[in-house]
Design a protein around this motif. Structure first.
Motif, mmCIF file in Angstrom:
data_model
loop_
_atom_site.group_PDB
_atom_site.id
_atom_site.type_symbol
_atom_site.label_atom_id
_atom_site.label_comp_id
_atom_site.label_asym_id
_atom_site.label_seq_id
_atom_site.Cartn_x
_atom_site.Cartn_y
_atom_site.Cartn_z
ATOM 1 N N SER A 1 -23.212 10.819 14.239
ATOM 2 C CA SER A 1 -23.931 10.227 13.112
ATOM 3 C C SER A 1 -23.105 9.136 12.449
ATOM 4 O O SER A 1 -23.650 8.119 12.026
ATOM 5 N N ALA A 2 -21.794 9.316 12.362
ATOM 6 C CA ALA A 2 -20.951 8.288 11.750
ATOM 7 C C ALA A 2 -20.936 7.012 12.588
ATOM 8 O O ALA A 2 -21.015 5.903 12.050
ATOM 9 N N VAL A 3 -20.850 7.154 13.901
ATOM 10 C CA VAL A 3 -20.855 5.974 14.776
ATOM 11 C C VAL A 3 -22.192 5.247 14.672
ATOM 12 O O VAL A 3 -22.240 4.016 14.486
ATOM 13 N N ARG A 4 -23.271 5.993 14.764
ATOM 14 C CA ARG A 4 -24.598 5.359 14.693
ATOM 15 C C ARG A 4 -24.866 4.785 13.313
ATOM 16 O O ARG A 4 -25.497 3.736 13.180
ATOM 17 N N GLN A 5 -24.377 5.452 12.272
ATOM 18 C CA GLN A 5 -24.541 4.900 10.934
ATOM 19 C C GLN A 5 -23.763 3.598 10.801
ATOM 20 O O GLN A 5 -24.247 2.645 10.186
ATOM 21 N N GLY A 6 -22.587 3.526 11.391
ATOM 22 C CA GLY A 6 -21.828 2.278 11.378
ATOM 23 C C GLY A 6 -22.580 1.148 12.062
ATOM 24 O O GLY A 6 -22.575 0.008 11.599
ATOM 25 N N GLN A 7 -23.263 1.477 13.155
ATOM 26 C CA GLN A 7 -24.067 0.469 13.832
ATOM 27 C C GLN A 7 -25.240 0.024 12.972
ATOM 28 O O GLN A 7 -25.564 -1.168 12.915
ATOM 29 N N CYS A 8 -25.875 0.972 12.291
ATOM 30 C CA CYS A 8 -26.971 0.625 11.370
ATOM 31 C C CYS A 8 -26.457 -0.250 10.234
ATOM 32 O O CYS A 8 -27.124 -1.215 9.839
ATOM 33 N N CYS A 9 -25.293 0.087 9.706
ATOM 34 C CA CYS A 9 -24.715 -0.703 8.613
ATOM 35 C C CYS A 9 -24.370 -2.118 9.078
ATOM 36 O O CYS A 9 -24.607 -3.091 8.350
ATOM 37 N N VAL B 1 -18.870 -5.072 1.865
ATOM 38 C CA VAL B 1 -17.714 -4.189 2.011
ATOM 39 C C VAL B 1 -18.119 -2.756 1.664
ATOM 40 O O VAL B 1 -17.716 -1.802 2.338
ATOM 41 N N GLY B 2 -18.938 -2.592 0.634
ATOM 42 C CA GLY B 2 -19.389 -1.263 0.235
ATOM 43 C C GLY B 2 -20.203 -0.568 1.305
ATOM 44 O O GLY B 2 -20.000 0.624 1.584
ATOM 45 N N ILE B 3 -21.114 -1.288 1.922
ATOM 46 C CA ILE B 3 -21.944 -0.678 2.971
ATOM 47 C C ILE B 3 -21.105 -0.343 4.206
ATOM 48 O O ILE B 3 -21.402 0.607 4.927
ATOM 49 N N ALA B 4 -20.025 -1.081 4.411
ATOM 50 C CA ALA B 4 -19.149 -0.797 5.555
ATOM 51 C C ALA B 4 -18.454 0.557 5.404
ATOM 52 O O ALA B 4 -18.019 1.144 6.396
ATOM 53 N N ALA B 5 -18.366 1.065 4.177
ATOM 54 C CA ALA B 5 -17.708 2.354 3.937
ATOM 55 C C ALA B 5 -18.656 3.547 4.055
ATOM 56 O O ALA B 5 -18.214 4.692 3.977
ATOM 57 N N MET B 6 -19.948 3.304 4.246
ATOM 58 C CA MET B 6 -20.912 4.408 4.300
ATOM 59 C C MET B 6 -20.570 5.491 5.330
ATOM 60 O O MET B 6 -20.702 6.675 5.034
ATOM 61 N N PRO B 7 -20.114 5.154 6.534
ATOM 62 C CA PRO B 7 -19.825 6.206 7.521
ATOM 63 C C PRO B 7 -18.648 7.114 7.162
ATOM 64 O O PRO B 7 -18.416 8.110 7.835
ATOM 65 N N SER B 8 -17.929 6.795 6.109
ATOM 66 C CA SER B 8 -16.781 7.633 5.746
ATOM 67 C C SER B 8 -17.195 9.000 5.210
ATOM 68 O O SER B 8 -16.385 9.935 5.199
ATOM 69 N N SER B 9 -18.436 9.152 4.805
ATOM 70 C CA SER B 9 -18.886 10.437 4.243
ATOM 71 C C SER B 9 -18.819 11.568 5.265
ATOM 72 O O SER B 9 -18.635 12.731 4.896
ATOM 73 N N GLN B 10 -18.940 11.257 6.542
ATOM 74 C CA GLN B 10 -18.899 12.310 7.549
ATOM 75 C C GLN B 10 -17.535 12.998 7.595
ATOM 76 O O GLN B 10 -17.448 14.175 7.928
ATOM 77 N N ILE C 1 -12.983 10.895 13.345
ATOM 78 C CA ILE C 1 -13.057 9.948 14.469
ATOM 79 C C ILE C 1 -14.334 9.123 14.365
ATOM 80 O O ILE C 1 -14.318 7.903 14.521
ATOM 81 N N GLY C 2 -15.446 9.786 14.099
ATOM 82 C CA GLY C 2 -16.708 9.064 13.938
ATOM 83 C C GLY C 2 -16.657 8.094 12.775
ATOM 84 O O GLY C 2 -17.137 6.951 12.881
ATOM 85 N N SER C 3 -16.068 8.526 11.654
ATOM 86 C CA SER C 3 -15.962 7.647 10.488
ATOM 87 C C SER C 3 -15.093 6.430 10.785
ATOM 88 O O SER C 3 -15.403 5.318 10.356
ATOM 89 N N ILE C 4 -14.018 6.644 11.517
ATOM 90 C CA ILE C 4 -13.141 5.527 11.890
ATOM 91 C C ILE C 4 -13.917 4.495 12.697
ATOM 92 O O ILE C 4 -13.880 3.291 12.407
ATOM 93 N N ILE C 5 -14.640 4.963 13.695
ATOM 94 C CA ILE C 5 -15.398 4.043 14.550
ATOM 95 C C ILE C 5 -16.522 3.383 13.760
ATOM 96 O O ILE C 5 -16.717 2.163 13.817
ATOM 97 N N GLY C 6 -17.278 4.188 13.001
ATOM 98 C CA GLY C 6 -18.404 3.654 12.240
ATOM 99 C C GLY C 6 -17.973 2.646 11.189
ATOM 100 O O GLY C 6 -18.592 1.582 11.043
ATOM 101 N N CYS C 7 -16.913 2.966 10.448
ATOM 102 C CA CYS C 7 -16.420 2.020 9.429
ATOM 103 C C CYS C 7 -15.854 0.758 10.070
ATOM 104 O O CYS C 7 -15.988 -0.333 9.510
ATOM 105 N N ALA C 8 -15.238 0.908 11.229
ATOM 106 C CA ALA C 8 -14.710 -0.280 11.926
ATOM 107 C C ALA C 8 -15.847 -1.194 12.377
ATOM 108 O O ALA C 8 -15.762 -2.422 12.222
#
Length: 148
Positions: free
Chosen positions: A96-104, A50-59, A22-29
């Motif tokens: 962390s995935a949501v916040r990482q998406g915001q950082c990205c 595009v590559g940096i947009a995928a960073m939250p998928s690691s969670q 769920i976090g990865s979905i939100i962060g990547c979006a």
């Protein structure tokens, strides 16, 4: 009451993967939307956006590994531990995935204006990733103490 405890144990098994996803979905979006905007406004650098947009998928990957480390028959003895470790690790991965998406997204937005700071701009996303790794590692370590 026993059925509730067992159900919570099962939720703890699946929680890290589900919450991490769920976090990865939100962060990547979030990051993906910024990347799409950058594609319209820049002539180069599209691959890195595009590559940096995928960073939250690691969670999600971390959540899958934690789920496998917790996987065992759920009993009344181990259900509370499974629930606590699984849900808390999952929540850490989600946030962390949501916040990482915001950082990205922020990194994408600033680097499209000033491309030379791209490397420095992704540092906050890497720091957030570090906290996800801490939650991941500690969940793996503590899961070994939960009865099988």
């Amino acid at each position: 009451m026993d059925n509730l405890i067992l159900a919570l144990g099962w939720a703890g098994l699946y929680g890290p993967m589900a919450l991490g996803a769920i976090g990865s979905i939100i962060g990547c979006a979030l990051a993906g939307q910024a990347a799409c905007g950058a594609l319209l406004e820049t002539e180069t650098g599209h691959g890195r956006y595009v590559g940096i947009a995928a960073m939250p998928s690691s969670q999600t990957i971390y959540g899958i590994v934690v789920m496998f480390s917790l996987n065992r028959t759920v009993t009344l003895d181990n259900a509370p531990g499974l629930f606590a470790v699984g849900i808390l690790a999952g929540m850490a991965l989600l946030f962390s995935a949501v916040r990482q998406g915001q950082c990205c997204a922020s990194a994408i937005n600033v680097s499209k204006i000033k491309p030379e700071i791209f490397g420095m701009s992704i540092a906050p996303a890497a720091i957030v990733e570090g906290f996800a790794v801490f939650a991941f590692i500690f969940a793996l370590v503590i899961s070994a103490g939960i009865p099988a």
